[in-house]
Design a protein around this motif. Structure first.
Motif, PDB file in Angstrom:
ATOM      1  N   ASN A 324       0.848  -1.191   0.000  1.00 53.72           N
ATOM      2  CA  ASN A 324       0.000   0.000   0.000  1.00 53.72           C
ATOM      3  C   ASN A 324       0.885   1.243   0.000  1.00 53.72           C
ATOM      4  O   ASN A 324       1.653   1.465   0.939  1.00 53.72           O
ATOM      5  CB  ASN A 324      -0.905  -0.009   1.236  1.00 53.72           C
ATOM      6  CG  ASN A 324      -1.976   1.060   1.183  1.00 53.72           C
ATOM      7  OD1 ASN A 324      -1.755   2.151   0.662  1.00 53.72           O
ATOM      8  ND2 ASN A 324      -3.141   0.765   1.730  1.00 53.72           N
ATOM      9  N   PRO A 325       0.797   2.077  -1.035  1.00 54.52           N
ATOM     10  CA  PRO A 325       1.682   3.257  -1.116  1.00 54.52           C
ATOM     11  C   PRO A 325       1.471   4.232   0.040  1.00 54.52           C
ATOM     12  O   PRO A 325       2.342   5.059   0.319  1.00 54.52           O
ATOM     13  CB  PRO A 325       1.302   3.895  -2.462  1.00 54.52           C
ATOM     14  CG  PRO A 325      -0.043   3.339  -2.796  1.00 54.52           C
ATOM     15  CD  PRO A 325      -0.095   1.972  -2.208  1.00 54.52           C
ATOM     16  N   ARG A 326       0.338   4.109   0.718  1.00 54.27           N
ATOM     17  CA  ARG A 326       0.064   4.998   1.851  1.00 54.27           C
ATOM     18  C   ARG A 326       1.129   4.828   2.942  1.00 54.27           C
ATOM     19  O   ARG A 326       1.410   5.744   3.703  1.00 54.27           O
ATOM     20  CB  ARG A 326      -1.311   4.661   2.432  1.00 54.27           C
ATOM     21  CG  ARG A 326      -1.784   5.612   3.528  1.00 54.27           C
ATOM     22  CD  ARG A 326      -2.871   5.009   4.393  1.00 54.27           C
ATOM     23  NE  ARG A 326      -3.974   4.454   3.622  1.00 54.27           N
ATOM     24  CZ  ARG A 326      -4.954   3.728   4.149  1.00 54.27           C
ATOM     25  NH1 ARG A 326      -4.958   3.465   5.451  1.00 54.27           N
ATOM     26  NH2 ARG A 326      -5.925   3.255   3.394  1.00 54.27           N
ATOM     27  N   PHE A 327       1.733   3.633   3.007  1.00 57.60           N
ATOM     28  CA  PHE A 327       2.683   3.346   4.071  1.00 57.60           C
ATOM     29  C   PHE A 327       4.123   3.298   3.570  1.00 57.60           C
ATOM     30  O   PHE A 327       4.974   2.658   4.179  1.00 57.60           O
ATOM     31  CB  PHE A 327       2.322   2.008   4.737  1.00 57.60           C
ATOM     32  CG  PHE A 327       0.928   1.966   5.274  1.00 57.60           C
ATOM     33  CD1 PHE A 327       0.502   2.891   6.208  1.00 57.60           C
ATOM     34  CD2 PHE A 327       0.039   0.989   4.842  1.00 57.60           C
ATOM     35  CE1 PHE A 327      -0.796   2.852   6.713  1.00 57.60           C
ATOM     36  CE2 PHE A 327      -1.256   0.936   5.337  1.00 57.60           C
ATOM     37  CZ  PHE A 327      -1.670   1.883   6.280  1.00 57.60           C
ATOM     38  N   ASP A 328       4.374   3.968   2.447  1.00 56.65           N
ATOM     39  CA  ASP A 328       5.734   3.936   1.893  1.00 56.65           C
ATOM     40  C   ASP A 328       6.768   4.498   2.854  1.00 56.65           C
ATOM     41  O   ASP A 328       7.892   4.036   2.922  1.00 56.65           O
ATOM     42  CB  ASP A 328       5.805   4.731   0.577  1.00 56.65           C
ATOM     43  CG  ASP A 328       5.337   3.887  -0.603  1.00 56.65           C
ATOM     44  OD1 ASP A 328       5.165   2.669  -0.408  1.00 56.65           O
ATOM     45  OD2 ASP A 328       5.133   4.441  -1.692  1.00 56.65           O
ATOM     46  N   ASN A 329       6.406   5.536   3.591  1.00 55.49           N
ATOM     47  CA  ASN A 329       7.386   6.177   4.474  1.00 55.49           C
ATOM     48  C   ASN A 329       6.720   6.641   5.763  1.00 55.49           C
ATOM     49  O   ASN A 329       6.645   7.819   6.033  1.00 55.49           O
ATOM     50  CB  ASN A 329       8.027   7.382   3.754  1.00 55.49           C
ATOM     51  CG  ASN A 329       9.208   7.936   4.539  1.00 55.49           C
ATOM     52  OD1 ASN A 329       9.837   7.221   5.307  1.00 55.49           O
ATOM     53  ND2 ASN A 329       9.481   9.225   4.367  1.00 55.49           N
ATOM     54  N   PRO A 330       6.242   5.676   6.573  1.00 56.65           N
ATOM     55  CA  PRO A 330       5.519   6.078   7.768  1.00 56.65           C
ATOM     56  C   PRO A 330       6.374   6.146   9.020  1.00 56.65           C
ATOM     57  O   PRO A 330       5.874   6.387  10.101  1.00 56.65           O
ATOM     58  CB  PRO A 330       4.513   4.932   7.923  1.00 56.65           C
ATOM     59  CG  PRO A 330       5.300   3.748   7.473  1.00 56.65           C
ATOM     60  CD  PRO A 330       6.231   4.246   6.403  1.00 56.65           C
ATOM     61  N   VAL A 331       7.676   5.921   8.878  1.00 57.57           N
ATOM     62  CA  VAL A 331       8.502   5.705  10.058  1.00 57.57           C
ATOM     63  C   VAL A 331       8.553   6.923  10.964  1.00 57.57           C
ATOM     64  O   VAL A 331       8.634   6.819  12.178  1.00 57.57           O
ATOM     65  CB  VAL A 331       9.918   5.263   9.643  1.00 57.57           C
ATOM     66  CG1 VAL A 331      10.828   5.101  10.851  1.00 57.57           C
ATOM     67  CG2 VAL A 331       9.847   3.968   8.858  1.00 57.57           C
ATOM     68  N   SER A 332       8.455   8.104  10.397  1.00 52.14           N
ATOM     69  CA  SER A 332       8.554   9.316  11.217  1.00 52.14           C
ATOM     70  C   SER A 332       7.411   9.417  12.217  1.00 52.14           C
ATOM     71  O   SER A 332       7.506  10.122  13.201  1.00 52.14           O
ATOM     72  CB  SER A 332       8.558  10.563  10.319  1.00 52.14           C
ATOM     73  OG  SER A 332       7.352  10.636   9.597  1.00 52.14           O
ATOM     74  N   THR A 333       6.314   8.704  11.977  1.00 60.30           N
ATOM     75  CA  THR A 333       5.187   8.779  12.905  1.00 60.30           C
ATOM     76  C   THR A 333       5.283   7.742  14.017  1.00 60.30           C
ATOM     77  O   THR A 333       4.472   7.710  14.904  1.00 60.30           O
ATOM     78  CB  THR A 333       3.855   8.534  12.160  1.00 60.30           C
ATOM     79  OG1 THR A 333       3.809   7.165  11.736  1.00 60.30           O
ATOM     80  CG2 THR A 333       3.705   9.435  10.980  1.00 60.30           C
ATOM     81  N   VAL A 334       6.311   6.906  13.957  1.00 65.85           N
ATOM     82  CA  VAL A 334       6.388   5.782  14.887  1.00 65.85           C
ATOM     83  C   VAL A 334       7.154   6.171  16.150  1.00 65.85           C
ATOM     84  O   VAL A 334       8.212   6.794  16.097  1.00 65.85           O
ATOM     85  CB  VAL A 334       7.110   4.589  14.211  1.00 65.85           C
ATOM     86  CG1 VAL A 334       7.310   3.474  15.219  1.00 65.85           C
ATOM     87  CG2 VAL A 334       6.287   4.104  13.040  1.00 65.85           C
ATOM     88  N   GLU A 335       6.607   5.805  17.284  1.00 65.57           N
ATOM     89  CA  GLU A 335       7.301   5.961  18.538  1.00 65.57           C
ATOM     90  C   GLU A 335       7.286   4.629  19.269  1.00 65.57           C
ATOM     91  O   GLU A 335       6.414   3.810  19.062  1.00 65.57           O
ATOM     92  CB  GLU A 335       6.613   7.011  19.412  1.00 65.57           C
ATOM     93  CG  GLU A 335       6.615   8.408  18.794  1.00 65.57           C
ATOM     94  CD  GLU A 335       5.867   9.403  19.656  1.00 65.57           C
ATOM     95  OE1 GLU A 335       5.334   8.972  20.699  1.00 65.57           O
ATOM     96  OE2 GLU A 335       5.832  10.562  19.310  1.00 65.57           O
ATOM     97  N   ILE A 336       8.258   4.430  20.092  1.00 65.53           N
ATOM     98  CA  ILE A 336       8.277   3.215  20.909  1.00 65.53           C
ATOM     99  C   ILE A 336       7.184   3.340  21.968  1.00 65.53           C
ATOM    100  O   ILE A 336       7.115   4.341  22.657  1.00 65.53           O
ATOM    101  CB  ILE A 336       9.648   3.021  21.593  1.00 65.53           C
ATOM    102  CG1 ILE A 336      10.741   2.848  20.557  1.00 65.53           C
ATOM    103  CG2 ILE A 336       9.625   1.814  22.526  1.00 65.53           C
ATOM    104  CD1 ILE A 336      12.124   2.786  21.136  1.00 65.53           C
TER     105      ILE A 336
END
Length: 336
Positions: A324-336
């Motif tokens: 899904n291209p929506r999740f191509d670069n979602p890492v910046s929204t991720v927190e532990i």
């Protein structure tokens, strides 16, 4: 200098995966080992269940060569039954036996096991001695600061348990009355580590959830290693991130979305291999939210994952998410 538990060499500053009920099973341990856990433990196992040959308790004895070094953790309220459980557990071939004197939940602590033993140190010492005598393996203990703020007796516990032969002690920086609320206090753990009478490794546990905190607390409290629990759920990369930060002072890149998918898929496959298709799929449902925590607009897929009934359905969903291209670069929204 390497940390030693009996003949087990854990390296300079080991990171241990905490034993967590309904979490630390072989599939979860597999992904944590892949990402840097130095030593792991089974879920805690009831001594009564082992003696009765209960299927659920016996199943928890399953360990695999790739997990080593690994400890089997037992709990109970009867001294002789704990001795017997120690012998039974040893036959499963772990590297060590661990005793749980820290579990705070009512159905354990209010039945005289787990953290309850912090109210009766003499019985704890006698039970530990029995477990040590019941096995040829090293015995370690996990406990808390005390029962409540008025009985923080873990320093006495450390000295007396060392005297009866334990080879390492892990201390969670909360009392039983705190459960998992408030902040972990590592100051008592540090006092024990710095006591010249203490000759065994002392591991700190509680609230380690970032490389910065791990590095700061390593320096401040002087422990021999750290045990990580809740921060590893859905985020097994915590181990490699902390190790990288220790070595370089730099942050490792967060896992890519593809790495999250891969770890989730591996966990699912291992779950089905160990538990069978029905239970493996069902019990994996508790993990999806954690693997994709912080990903924006993921609710739709999370619902699909937790309602799918077969591996084939789940594989289709994971593949759809992966492409899904929506999740191509979602890492910046991720927190532990």
């Amino acid at each position: 200098m390497s940390v030693q538990i009996g003949n087990i060499d854990l390296g300079e500053f080991p990171l241990l995966l905490a034993p967590m009920e309904d979490v630390s099973d072989p599939p979860f341990r597999y992904v944590c080992k892949q990402h840097g856990a130095d030593m792991m433990y089974t879920e805690f196992i009831s001594s009564e269940g082992l003696i009765r040959d209960a299927a659920k308790s016996r199943k928890k004895l399953d360990i695999f060569e790739y997990e080593r070094p690994i400890g089997i953790q037992i709990f109970g309220s009867d001294i002789e039954h704990m001795r017997e459980a120690s012998a039974i557990s040893s036959q499963a071939g772990p590297d060590l036996i661990d005793i749980n004197y820290g579990c705070p939940v009512k159905n354990v602590a209010c039945r005289g096991a787990g953290a309850s033993l912090l109210q009766d140190i003499d019985k704890m010492v006698a039970m530990t001695k029995a477990v040590v005598e019941g096995t040829h393996l090293p015995v370690t203990v996990k406990t808390r600061l005390g029962w409540d703020d008025n009985t923080k007796n873990v320093h006495e516990v450390a000295l007396r348990l060392q005297d009866v032969g334990i080879k390492a002690l892990t201390i969670h920086g909360r009392t039983r009355s705190q459960m998992y609320k408030g902040s972990a206090d590592w100051s008592l753990i540090s006092d024990i580590r710095r006591d010249p009478r203490i000759e065994i490794p002392i591991f700190g546990n509680g609230d380690i959830d970032s490389p910065e905190k791990a590095a700061a607390w390593r320096m401040e409290y002087g422990v021999d290693g750290m045990m990580i629990g809740r921060a590893a759920i859905g985020y097994p990369w915590i181990f490699r991130e902390i190790k990288h930060f220790f070595k370089t002072g730099q942050h490792l890149d967060k896992p890519t979305f593809a790495e999250r998918i891969d770890a989730c898929r591996t966990h699912l496959v291992k779950s089905i291999e160990w538990k069978g298709p029905k239970t493996g799929v069902f019990e994996m449902r508790r993990h999806y939210a954690n693997y994709f925590k912080g990903i924006e607009n993921f609710k739709e897929y999370r619902m699909k994952l937790v309602t799918a009934g077969t591996f084939e359905e789940l594989e289709d969903i994971l593949s759809e998410i992966e492409h899904n291209p929506r999740f191509d670069n979602p890492v910046s929204t991720v927190e532990i």
